[in-house]
Write a protein that holds these residues in place. Structure first.
Motif, PDB file in Angstrom:
ATOM      1  N   SER A 234     104.650  33.569  68.568  1.00 19.78           N
ATOM      2  CA  SER A 234     105.325  33.599  67.276  1.00 19.78           C
ATOM      3  C   SER A 234     106.651  34.341  67.327  1.00 19.78           C
ATOM      4  CB  SER A 234     104.422  34.243  66.219  1.00 19.78           C
ATOM      5  OG  SER A 234     103.278  33.450  66.003  1.00 19.78           O
TER       6      SER A 234
ATOM      7  N   GLY B  97     104.880  34.570  60.777  1.00 21.98           N
ATOM      8  CA  GLY B  97     103.899  33.624  61.292  1.00 21.98           C
ATOM      9  C   GLY B  97     103.004  34.168  62.390  1.00 21.98           C
ATOM     10  N   PHE B  98     102.956  35.485  62.574  1.00 24.78           N
ATOM     11  CA  PHE B  98     102.081  36.064  63.589  1.00 24.78           C
ATOM     12  C   PHE B  98     100.619  35.940  63.160  1.00 24.78           C
ATOM     13  CE2 PHE B  98     105.926  37.467  65.192  1.00 24.78           C
ATOM     14  CZ  PHE B  98     105.816  38.290  66.297  1.00 24.78           C
TER      15      PHE B  98
END
Length: 214
Positions: free
Chosen positions: A28, A91-92
């Motif tokens: 990510s 978006g991790f």
């Protein structure tokens, strides 16, 4: 050199070491620029350095070892919590979040090991214990915020899906029943309408299960 002093003096090197890990092992992180990756890492390091220099009781030590130490920011968002917000937006996933803190821990110890080899050192165990306690504290704060974000996002998604899905589903089911009530269907049409009713009833149950799950 004490660990707190070392962290402050080697801040850029520690962040660079951590950044190299992030760019290589965190998928990510691939779309994030350098400043986004570094953001709040320095804040976490400075909190850890301050914590190492702060006296604590045995009770405080025990609480921190369990990730229950006093929050850095008090009533305000701490650097760890703000970091979690940033990574959630980026978006991790949870594994990547944990990996970041593992990398931060490893980066500090790796560089400090070089310091041990080059200088006369006293008892390093107390500093190492305090360092690990501080890392555990910021990781717990960050993961708690990150998990709350993930759970809230999932509930919001399901709620939106159910709201947008249920209206058309009811319309299809009611239309099928209206066709049956008109009584002008041949056998093939009755069979098709029956399949529609069965399918919509099954989907309706699935929607109800989703609501119960959130």
């Amino acid at each position: 050199m004490e660990l707190a002093t070392f962290i402050r003096s080697k801040e850029d090197a520690i962040v660079a070491e951590w950044e190299a890990f992030a760019q290589t092992y965190l998928p990510s992180a691939a779309h994030m620029d350098r400043s986004a990756l570094r953001d709040h890492i320095i804040g976490l390091l400075r909190f850890i350095a301050n914590d190492l220099e702060t006296s604590q009781t045995e009770r405080q030590r025990s609480e921190k070892a369990k990730g229950q130490g006093p929050k850095e920011g008090g009533s305000h968002d701490s650097a760890a919590e703000t970091h979690a917000d940033l990574r959630f937006t980026g978006g991790f996933d949870t594994v990547e979040m944990i990996s970041e803190f593992r990398a931060l821990r490893a980066s500090v110890i790796k560089l400090w090991r070089v310091e041990w080899a080059n200088t006369e050192t006293g008892d390093i165990l107390p500093d190492l214990l305090r360092f690990n306690e501080a890392i555990d504290q910021v990781m717990t704060e960050s993961l708690a915020r990150f998990t709350n974000k993930v759970n809230h996002s999932g509930s919001l998604f399901v709620g939106t899906l159910v709201h947008d899905f249920r209206g058309p589903l009811v319309a299809v089911h009611n239309s099928a029943q209206a066709l049956v009530m008109r009584g002008k269907l041949d056998d093939e049409q009755v069979k098709l309408v029956s399949q529609i009713e069965t399918g919509t009833s099954r989907i309706s149950r699935l929607v109800s299960n989703l609501i119960d799950a959130v």
